[in-house]
Each structure stands twice: as C-alpha cells, then as structure tokens.
Design a protein around this motif. Structure first.
Motif, PDB file in Angstrom:
ATOM      1  N   PRO A 101     -11.955 -33.881  15.977  1.00 59.72           N
ATOM      2  CA  PRO A 101     -12.054 -32.649  16.786  1.00 59.72           C
ATOM      3  C   PRO A 101     -12.243 -32.972  18.264  1.00 59.72           C
ATOM      4  N   ASP A 122      -8.637 -26.367  18.306  1.00 60.61           N
ATOM      5  CA  ASP A 122     -10.060 -26.038  18.462  1.00 60.61           C
ATOM      6  C   ASP A 122     -10.599 -25.285  17.269  1.00 60.61           C
ATOM      7  N   TYR A 123     -10.589 -25.952  16.149  1.00 59.82           N
ATOM      8  CA  TYR A 123     -11.245 -25.426  14.946  1.00 59.82           C
ATOM      9  C   TYR A 123     -11.688 -26.661  14.169  1.00 59.82           C
ATOM     10  N   VAL A 124     -12.622 -26.496  13.213  1.00 60.55           N
ATOM     11  CA  VAL A 124     -13.209 -27.668  12.540  1.00 60.55           C
ATOM     12  C   VAL A 124     -12.691 -27.813  11.123  1.00 60.55           C
TER      13      VAL A 124
END
Ligand code: JD8
Length: 391
Positions: free
Chosen positions: A91, A141-143
């Motif tokens: 990330p 932009d996400y996990v």
C-alpha cells in the motif's frame, strides 16, 4: 520474459494458468514460476512471521526465508548484471500505472514478492536492492490483505504488452490511458436493444464524425470521472460559470484563503480583508452581492463578486473578490470572469471600480488589459482602478 512469484499462498496465482498469461506461456512469450515461501522456512512449523519490533498489532514476515528464496531465484549470474527486477506490491508503493506497466514489460525478469500480515521485514528489500532493481508498487488507495491479487493485476497488465501477445496490436493503441483519456462508450449488434438504440453517428460510416464523437465522449468521461487526467488548461473548455448559491460558500471561502495568500506575499504588511473575513461574513455577501462562480469538472476553480455603490456622479459597479485557483491562473479565466461580471452591471451603473494590492502587479496588468485605469492608492498598499461603463 521470465516471471517468478514468491508467496505463502501459491494457489492464489492459479488464475495465471487460465487466462491470457496461460496463452502467453504456450506461445513461449512468458515463463512463469510460482514458489511457496515456506519452502525456505526450515523449522518444524515452517514459520514465516514473527512479532514486530517496536510493538503494534499483527505480525511481520521474517527476513530469512525471503533472503534465501530470492537468493535461489536470482542466481549469481542474474545478480551480477542486475537483470532481475523485484516487484513488491505494498500500500505504500508508487501508484501502478500504464506507463509503469509499459516500462516493466521491457524487463527480462520480474520477481514478485507477495507479502502478507503487516508486510515484509524492510531489510529484505534493502538487501535485495544491492543486486536487483526493487520496485514497491501500489494498486490504489485501498487496503488488501496481501500482495497476491496485486501481483496478478501487474502480471496481466505487463504480459498483455509483450510483443506478439495481443492478437491485434492495433487495439493496444486505442486503449484507455494510452492517450491519457478514458475510453469512449462501445456498442455492437443489435442496433436496437430493449428500446435502446446505438448512437446514429456510429452507424453513419462517416469516420471523421465517428472519430470526433468518440474523442468528445472520451473527453467528457475523463473530465467527469478523472479530471486529474486532464491538463488544467484543457479543463477550461468544460467550464460551468453560474450565479453562486449558498452551497458554494465552503469551497469559496477555502479558495479565497488560498488565492489571497499569494496577494499577502505580494503585499507584505498590507491588511487583506479577504484573509481577515470570517466565514459568516462571506456567507452574508454571497447572498447579498452579485456573485459568479466557476466550476471545472465539478471543482470550484474561480469566482467574482460585484455590488452597486450609488454615487451622485453615477452609480459604480464595485467588482471584487476576483479569484482563480492558483493552479489554473494565467489561462484567461480571470479575464472571462471580469467580462461576465461587467455584463451584469445594472443599467444605472456608469463606471466600474476594482481594488487590489499596490504590489499585485499581475492583477493590475490584467485589469489594465481589460481597459481599467490605475487611479492611485486609496489606503496604504491598496490601489483603485476604474473604467467607464461602455454601453
Ligand atoms: C501487499 C500485506 C496487508 C497492508 C496491514 C492490511 C498493493 N493497493 C494495495 N492495498 N493493499 C495492498 C497490499 C497489502 C498488503 C500487502 C499489498 C502485504 N498487506 C497489510 C498494510 C496494513 N495489512 C496493495 N499493492
């Protein structure tokens, strides 16, 4: 191209057998090897993780199994001339983009290190960077829970760019992100479906009109969905200039503060009302004055206000708060706003007036170009410019 993938979940990479990559393998374009990291964990439980130094939640992947795995995969020869590129999905990596996919597609050997838990001990990457090119990349932009699905995405985006991979290379040229724009909508037979018709232009056979329609559609979609992909200058043709509404107040207050910071810098020591003004005071004049705002792809990028000052020698249209987002200045938006607000002057107005900083030479230049005359300082650091209303 040779691709090695190291993971504690080798089955996650099974899709590589199926899809496009599978075909590439058959054609010898791609040589993919998937490795189980635990093959390099030698204790009874084949342990690959441990608690983080410095405390905190979760576990961290141990360096030793990774070091041995990469040593085994990147043999001395490849290490000697740094032929291998270590791709580490994380990330905290650089955004993975089409240009990066095109660059990686030129590499001979990609090694994917798929992490899990809280990530891989940083020393693995530091050590690897001594003998290979290390690229930490992020999908967005996400996990996610691990690097495997990211590796699948990168491998597909890279593999399909390999010469001879795509049936018709032509289609590669027309793709999204190729020319920085999103794709236009596509249609196929039947011409009518559930009462929905294919746009007539596409059935016209007029390739000029078709190309123009597709370009326009691509521009519209990009402006609406990905304004970040459009060059600010290009945005100017997707402008919405309209009367302000109370809902614009928040963005306007923020833009005003941003725009007048540079005025403060140009006029050190001057008292700048636009920076002193409260949000409530702005909300008040937003409803009492004539105010125009500009939105480009939904983003508030400019504004101007005016109010009438009754004067014995003829009412004056007092124009102010002319602002353009700093990243969009110098493209004529300020002049466009000035022209528009002048045109809104009541018939009783015989003149326009503007105030700006004595040090705001750029603003004064714009106003003079619009026909205003500098009339001098009205208070320390503040000058007034005026122009007769030309009917
Ligand atoms: C690799 C472990 C999970 C991440 C604690 C959740 C990429 N765009 C992306 N989002 N997430 C990843 C990604 C997540 C990973 C690993 C990639 C290895 N995790 C961790 C930090 C927070 N857990 C990714 N590319």
């Amino acid at each position: 191209m040779r691709i090695d993938v190291v993971t504690i979940f080798p089955e996650y990479l099974a899709p590589l057998e199926l899809s496009l990559a599978g075909k590439a393998r058959e054609r010898g374009l791609l040589d993919i090897h998937v490795h189980d990291l635990r093959d390099w964990a030698h204790d009874r439980h084949r342990t690959v993780d441990d608690t983080p130094y410095g405390g905190g939640a979760g576990m961290v992947m141990k360096p030793e199994p990774w070091g041995e795995a990469l040593d085994a995969i990147v043999d001395a020869e490849a290490a000697a001339d740094r032929r291998a590129t270590l791709v580490v999905p994380t990330p905290s990596g650089v955004p993975f983009t089409q240009p990066l996919a095109e660059e990686l597609a030129t590499h001979a050997h990609l090694v994917f290190a798929c992490g899990r838990y809280e990530g891989i001990d940083q020393r693995v990457l530091d050590d690897a960077s001594a003998r290979m090119d290390v690229r930490e990349v992020s999908l967005g932009d996400y996990v996610l829970n691990g690097g495997e699905v990211a590796a699948l995405v990168v491998i597909e985006a890279v593999a399909r760019l390999l010469p001879g991979f795509m049936g018709n290379a032509e289609s590669l040229v027309e793709e999204s992100h190729q020319d920085g724009l999103l794709e236009y909508p596509v249609y196929t037979k039947p011409a009518e479906w559930r009462g929905l018709a294919v746009p007539e232009v596409l059935r016209s056979g007029d390739h000029g009109r078709i190309a123009a329609w597709r370009r326009d559609q691509a521009l519209r979609r990009t402006t609406e969905r990905r304004p970040d992909l459009r060059h600010p200058a290009e945005l100017l043709d997707d402008l919405e200039i309209r009367a302000a509404v109370p809902a614009d107040a928040g963005e306007l207050f923020t833009l005003q503060r941003a725009c007048w910071v540079q005025e403060q810098q140009a006029n050190p020591g001057a008292v700048i009302p636009a920076l002193e003004e409260t949000y409530a005071e702005l909300q008040r004049w937003l409803t009492t004055d004539t105010v125009l705002v500009v939105r480009a792809a939904g983003r508030l990028v400019g504004a101007v206000r005016a109010r009438l000052h009754p004067r014995p020698d003829g009412d004056v249209w007092d124009i102010g708060r002319l602002m353009v987002a700093p990243d969009l200045q110098g493209r004529g938006l300020g002049r466009e706003l000035l022209d528009r607000i002048e045109r809104l002057a009541p018939d009783s107005a015989t003149g326009f007036e503007l105030f700006t900083g004595a040090g705001s030479l750029r603003n004064q230049q714009l106003y003079k170009k619009a026909g205003y005359r500098l009339r001098g300082e009205v208070e320390p650091g503040v000058v007034v410019l005026t122009k007769r209303v030309g009917r």
